[in-house]
Every structure is written in structure tokens, then in C-alpha cells.
Design an enzyme around this catalytic site. Structure first.
Site, PDB file in Angstrom:
ATOM      1  N   LYS A   1      -7.388 -19.269   3.367  1.00 33.86           N
ATOM      2  CA  LYS A   1      -7.312 -18.344   2.229  1.00 33.86           C
ATOM      3  C   LYS A   1      -8.695 -17.743   1.952  1.00 33.86           C
ATOM      4  O   LYS A   1      -8.843 -16.546   1.733  1.00 33.86           O
ATOM      5  CB  LYS A   1      -6.767 -19.071   0.983  1.00 33.86           C
ATOM      6  CG  LYS A   1      -5.266 -19.358   1.096  1.00 33.86           C
ATOM      7  CD  LYS A   1      -4.741 -20.284   0.013  1.00 33.86           C
ATOM      8  CE  LYS A   1      -3.254 -20.582   0.277  1.00 33.86           C
ATOM      9  NZ  LYS A   1      -2.634 -21.479  -0.704  1.00 33.86           N
TER      10      LYS A   1
ATOM     11  N   GLN B   1      -4.537 -25.437  -5.258  1.00 30.75           N
ATOM     12  CA  GLN B   1      -3.749 -25.800  -4.068  1.00 30.75           C
ATOM     13  C   GLN B   1      -2.851 -27.004  -4.380  1.00 30.75           C
ATOM     14  O   GLN B   1      -3.308 -28.013  -4.924  1.00 30.75           O
ATOM     15  CB  GLN B   1      -4.696 -26.103  -2.890  1.00 30.75           C
ATOM     16  CG  GLN B   1      -4.000 -26.321  -1.568  1.00 30.75           C
ATOM     17  CD  GLN B   1      -3.225 -25.096  -1.052  1.00 30.75           C
ATOM     18  OE1 GLN B   1      -3.613 -23.957  -1.284  1.00 30.75           O
ATOM     19  NE2 GLN B   1      -2.132 -25.340  -0.371  1.00 30.75           N
TER      20      GLN B   1
ATOM     21  N   ASP C   1      -0.538 -17.281  -7.925  1.00 31.54           N
ATOM     22  CA  ASP C   1       0.591 -17.941  -7.258  1.00 31.54           C
ATOM     23  C   ASP C   1       1.925 -17.560  -7.913  1.00 31.54           C
ATOM     24  O   ASP C   1       2.987 -17.795  -7.334  1.00 31.54           O
ATOM     25  CB  ASP C   1       0.439 -19.470  -7.364  1.00 31.54           C
ATOM     26  CG  ASP C   1      -0.199 -20.077  -6.129  1.00 31.54           C
ATOM     27  OD1 ASP C   1       0.070 -19.575  -5.031  1.00 31.54           O
ATOM     28  OD2 ASP C   1      -0.951 -21.059  -6.272  1.00 31.54           O
TER      29      ASP C   1
HETATM   30  N1  GUN Z   1       1.137 -25.456  -1.353  1.00 35.71           N
HETATM   31  C1  GUN Z   1       2.080 -24.988  -0.489  1.00 35.71           C
HETATM   32  N2  GUN Z   1       2.312 -23.683  -0.710  1.00 35.71           N
HETATM   33  C2  GUN Z   1       1.517 -23.316  -1.717  1.00 35.71           C
HETATM   34  C3  GUN Z   1       1.305 -22.071  -2.391  1.00 35.71           C
HETATM   35  O1  GUN Z   1       1.922 -21.043  -2.110  1.00 35.71           O
HETATM   36  N3  GUN Z   1       0.377 -22.093  -3.380  1.00 35.71           N
HETATM   37  C4  GUN Z   1      -0.302 -23.233  -3.731  1.00 35.71           C
HETATM   38  N4  GUN Z   1      -1.168 -23.142  -4.725  1.00 35.71           N
HETATM   39  N5  GUN Z   1      -0.127 -24.387  -3.130  1.00 35.71           N
HETATM   40  C5  GUN Z   1       0.775 -24.416  -2.124  1.00 35.71           C
END
Ligand code: GUN
Length: 293
Positions: free
Chosen positions: A53, A97, A120
Site C-alpha cells: 500500500k 490494517q 476503508d
Molecule cells: N485486511 C484485509 N483486507 C483489508 C482491507 O481492505 N482493509 C484493511 N484495513 N485491512 C484489511
């Protein structure tokens, strides 16, 4: 043989568009979009996702700040960090995350994020906005799935869509987006009876269960479009390998179009995070401008 829906290529297109728009944003507002990424603990998969990311953010011209906390940090510590990021005028997006280490209350942390910075789209306010068709920030994975789906099926109206899995991250928001696109939507999950039979009627099948190759050819209607959200590490012939929730080798023989794993939904999720960060930055900076008289 099914048409392959190339996630890498689709993602690159989104990334290129976001990069152009980031340049325009910087020229207009004289600030750089900024994404704060919070990683708690040392889960290896989460470390890889966060690294990717941050790398992508750099490529599109978004500034990123990584905050690493120990797996043993307290709820208060994490909450305090979120409050700091919420009030930092330079931060436009906050991503925590998931999953969080045991002992931390995920729901409470998500609810503590300023909804305007919730890139998100997991905050209850953004979830509500999505289900009533007013969302500004849409969860990245379902958003990426929709963009890929529309590439191969420009008109989704009236199509039968089945979503396998009911997670807050993928299944539920995916169902909301498909419904908004006028699909007839069914969500199936671990307690569903006759799951295979329901799936085999779908024009569009979204697999988001997290079980390696669970969806076999006899689950799929010939000519269906398949989006495979699963990323599962397995060992085969003594080698580690990433596979989806769909038995790709069998299903590609009868589907109309299918996403591969890797190189399908994964790259699109990150591209959509960049898109969301810019969307959040625009709304936040726009709100700071004095009202035109
Ligand atoms: N863990 C798995 N997928 C995601 C996501 O799309 N966002 C976040 N913050 N954590 C994740």
C-alpha cells in the site's frame, strides 16, 4: 475457455488515472494527499499488504506515514493514535490494517476513525451511507470487484448475483453494491443450505470465503462471470502457492470470464485505496475553503 479479467492491467489503469488527478489536486489545493497507515503487531501477511500500500501511494504521488505499534499495545494507546490522526490537518486518510491482534476491540477502533478519513469505508456511518446509496468512501475490495465486473458486463441490471461470504470487509458491502447496480442478489455463507445449487444459478459469482479452491466447476453456471476474492497460501507438490477460493483450472473451462489469483482482485484493492485516499482528500480540502459569497 473463459476470458481472463486482468487485475494488474485494470489496477494500472486506475493508478494512472489517480496519479493524474493527484497532480491536479496538488496544483489546486497546494497540499499533498496524505495517507496514514497503522500496523499493529507483526502478522506477516499484514506486513506485506501494508508495504504494498505504501509503495503504491508513492507511485501515485500520495504521501504516506506508517505507524507501527507493538502487538501488545493497549486499546487506549491505539485510540490515542487514531485521535491524533483524526485531528491532524495534514492527514486525509487513515487505514488500520486488519485483523488486529487478539485483545484489541476492532469495532471500537473502526468507530473511532473520523468517517471523513475512513478510506476503508468501514465506519458505521460509511456503511450506512453505502446501504442507502449515498457513499463517498466505498470499501476497496468490493469497489475493485465492481470496476472489474463492469469491464466485462457493462449492464448488470437484472442479473442474478451470488456472493459467497458475509464479512464486513467484502461480502456485505459487495452485496450492497450489486444491489445498487440492479442485480438480484443472494448472499450465501457457512450456514446456508444447498449452497452449491444456489451458486450454480448465478450469472455473477463472487467468492469471498477464504477457503482454497472451494468453488468447483459444478458450482458454476456455464457462461457465468466469476470474481475470486480469496488469497490462500497452500502447499502443492512440495511448493508454496497462492490460490483463490475458486478451482481456477476447472472453472475457467466453463465460465464466460474469471479473475485469476494472484493478479486479480488483489492489485485492484490497492488501486482503489489510492482512489479513496484522493476522494477523501478532495472532500476534506473542499470543506476547508471559505464559502463562496
Ligand atoms: N485486511 C484485509 N483486507 C483489508 C482491507 O481492505 N482493509 C484493511 N484495513 N485491512 C484489511
Amino acid at each position: 475457455m473463459a476470458r481472463l479479467i486482468d487485475g494488474k492491467q485494470n489496477a494500472q489503469q486506475v493508478i494512472d488515472e489517480v496519479a493524474v488527478d493527484v497532480k491536479k489536486f496538488i496544483e489546486s489545493y497546494k497540499v499533498t494527499p496524505c495517507l496514514a497507515v497503522v500496523l499493529v503487531g507483526e502478522d506477516p501477511a499484514s506486513q506485506v499488504y501494508v508495504r504494498n500500500k505504501i509503495k503504491r501511494a508513492g507511485e501515485v504521488g500520495i504521501r504516506s506515514i506508517e505507524h507501527k505499534l507493538s502487538a501488545h499495545c493497549s486499546q487506549q494507546e491505539l485510540n490515542a493514535l487514531i485521535q491524533t490522526l483524526n485531528t491532524d490537518p495534514e492527514v486525509h486518510g487513515i487505514l488500520v490494517q486488519l485483523p488486529l491482534p487478539k485483545g484489541l476491540n476492532e469495532e471500537e477502533i473502526i468507530a473511532a476513525i473520523d468517517p471523513a478519513k475512513d478510506v476503508d469505508g468501514f465506519h458505521p456511518m460509511n456503511v450506512g451511507a453505502l446501504s442507502s446509496g449515498q457513499a463517498n468512501l466505498i470499501p476497496c475490495t468490493p469497489l475493485g470487484c465492481m470496476l472489474m465486473l463492469k469491464q466485462v458486463m457493462p449492464d448488470l441490471s437484472g442479473k442474478k448475483a451470488v456472493v459467497i461470504g458475509r464479512s464486513n470487509i467484502v461480502g456485505k458491502p459487495m452485496a450492497a453494491l450489486l444491489l445498487q447496480a440492479n442485480c438480484t442478489v443472494t448472499v450465501v455463507h457457512s450456514r446456508t443450505q444447498n449452497i452449491k445449487q444456489i451458486c450454480s444459478q448465478a450469472d455473477i459469482l463472487i467468492a469471498a470465503i477464504g477457503r482454497p479452491e472451494m468453488v468447483d466447476a459444478d458450482w458454476v453456471k456455464p457462461g457465468a462471470t466469476i470474481i475470486d476474492v480469496g488469497i490462500n497460501a497452500i502447499e502443492r507438490d512440495g511448493k508454496r502457492k497462492l490460490v483463490g477460493d475458486v478451482n481456477f483450472a476447472e472453472v475457467e473451462k466453463i465460465a464466460q470470464a474469471i479473475t485469476p489469483v494472484p493478479g486479480g482482485v488483489g492489485p485492484m484493492t490497492i488501486a482503489c485505496l489510492m482512489k479513496n485516499t484522493l476522494t477523501a482528500a478532495i472532500a476534506i480540502e473542499q470543506a476547508k475553503l471559505p464559502l463562496a459569497s
